[in-house]
Motif scaffolding. Structure first.
Motif, PDB file in Angstrom:
ATOM      1  N   PHE A  64      66.097 103.705  97.303  1.00 39.61           N
ATOM      2  CA  PHE A  64      67.277 103.138  96.649  1.00 39.61           C
ATOM      3  C   PHE A  64      68.179 102.454  97.661  1.00 39.61           C
ATOM      4  CE2 PHE A  64      65.966 106.712  94.052  1.00 39.61           C
ATOM      5  CZ  PHE A  64      65.988 106.176  92.783  1.00 39.61           C
ATOM      6  N   ASN A  65      68.756 101.344  97.267  1.00 39.89           N
ATOM      7  CA  ASN A  65      69.836 100.714  98.024  1.00 39.89           C
ATOM      8  C   ASN A  65      71.122 101.308  97.479  1.00 39.89           C
ATOM      9  OD1 ASN A  65      67.958  99.009  99.267  1.00 39.89           O
ATOM     10  ND2 ASN A  65      68.065  97.603  97.537  1.00 39.89           N
ATOM     11  N   ILE A  66      72.002 101.702  98.368  1.00 36.57           N
ATOM     12  CA  ILE A  66      73.253 102.323  97.944  1.00 36.57           C
ATOM     13  C   ILE A  66      74.416 101.507  98.482  1.00 36.57           C
ATOM     14  CG2 ILE A  66      74.666 104.414  98.014  1.00 36.57           C
ATOM     15  CD1 ILE A  66      72.083 105.964  98.574  1.00 36.57           C
TER      16      ILE A  66
ATOM     17  N   TYR B 228      73.719 103.097  93.026  1.00 35.40           N
ATOM     18  CA  TYR B 228      72.313 103.119  93.439  1.00 35.40           C
ATOM     19  C   TYR B 228      71.577 101.996  92.717  1.00 35.40           C
ATOM     20  CZ  TYR B 228      72.629 107.861  95.401  1.00 35.40           C
ATOM     21  OH  TYR B 228      72.918 108.961  96.165  1.00 35.40           O
ATOM     22  N   THR B 229      70.807 101.209  93.451  1.00 34.27           N
ATOM     23  CA  THR B 229      69.966 100.175  92.839  1.00 34.27           C
ATOM     24  C   THR B 229      68.584 100.241  93.472  1.00 34.27           C
ATOM     25  OG1 THR B 229      70.652  98.489  94.441  1.00 34.27           O
ATOM     26  CG2 THR B 229      71.908  98.618  92.385  1.00 34.27           C
TER      27      THR B 229
ATOM     28  N   SER C 251      76.852 100.241 103.051  1.00 34.51           N
ATOM     29  CA  SER C 251      75.518 100.010 102.510  1.00 34.51           C
ATOM     30  C   SER C 251      74.512 100.870 103.273  1.00 34.51           C
ATOM     31  CB  SER C 251      75.110  98.543 102.674  1.00 34.51           C
ATOM     32  OG  SER C 251      76.007  97.708 101.992  1.00 34.51           O
TER      33      SER C 251
ATOM     34  N   THR D  15      59.798 101.792  92.919  1.00 28.49           N
ATOM     35  CA  THR D  15      60.926 102.546  92.347  1.00 28.49           C
ATOM     36  C   THR D  15      61.421 101.887  91.068  1.00 28.49           C
ATOM     37  OG1 THR D  15      61.574 103.358  94.532  1.00 28.49           O
ATOM     38  CG2 THR D  15      63.253 103.416  92.810  1.00 28.49           C
TER      39      THR D  15
ATOM     40  N   THR E 251      70.299 102.759 102.820  1.00 33.69           N
ATOM     41  CA  THR E 251      69.074 102.923 102.059  1.00 33.69           C
ATOM     42  C   THR E 251      68.770 104.411 102.017  1.00 33.69           C
ATOM     43  OG1 THR E 251      68.240 100.782 102.786  1.00 33.69           O
ATOM     44  CG2 THR E 251      66.620 102.346 101.948  1.00 33.69           C
ATOM     45  N   LYS E 252      68.439 104.909 100.853  1.00 39.20           N
ATOM     46  CA  LYS E 252      68.125 106.328 100.711  1.00 39.20           C
ATOM     47  C   LYS E 252      66.736 106.470 100.106  1.00 39.20           C
ATOM     48  CE  LYS E 252      69.896 110.676  99.054  1.00 39.20           C
ATOM     49  NZ  LYS E 252      71.092 111.366  98.630  1.00 39.20           N
TER      50      LYS E 252
END
Length: 117
Positions: A75-77, A93-94, A60, A101, A62-63
């Motif tokens: 985005f949380n990946i 990606y969420t 997990s 976003t 974060t990008k």
């Protein structure tokens, strides 16, 4: 914001170390010879991070992406590996609900929508 980690340059080097170690154990897979040595020679930080022997395999992260029209997007990946094919990964990606976003994604998606008669 997600509790996942944000990728750092040192973290990227650690992921490369993990991927490199995994790839050398797979039959028929060759890691580009000299690529890391070239990077290490050109950047003292990369050399130090590589020499730390840190290995990371993030599940997990974060990008943050700077979109030219929408601005900063976060985005949380989630990275999912399958047990039978460890070199294959599904990357999802969420966006956090109600985040900036999440609100801008449908607008961006609409830019590519095809209108049919």
């Amino acid at each position: 914001m997600s509790s996942g980690r944000t990728t750092t340059p040192a973290g990227v080097v650690a992921v490369i170390a993990s991927s490199s170690a995994r790839a050398t154990s797979l039959p028929g897979v060759r890691v580009a010879p000299g690529a890391m040595e070239e990077l290490r020679a050109s950047d003292d930080d990369v050399a130090r991070w590589w020499d730390d022997h840190a290995v990371r395999d993030y599940a997990s992260v974060t990008k943050r992406v700077e979109h030219p029209a929408a601005g900063l997007m976060s985005f949380n990946i989630e990275i999912v590996c399958t047990p039978h094919e460890p070199d294959q990964r599904l990357i999802v990606y969420t966006a956090e609900p109600d985040s900036a976003t999440a609100h801008v994604l449908p607008i961006l998606a609409g830019w590519n929508a095809v209108v049919r008669p």
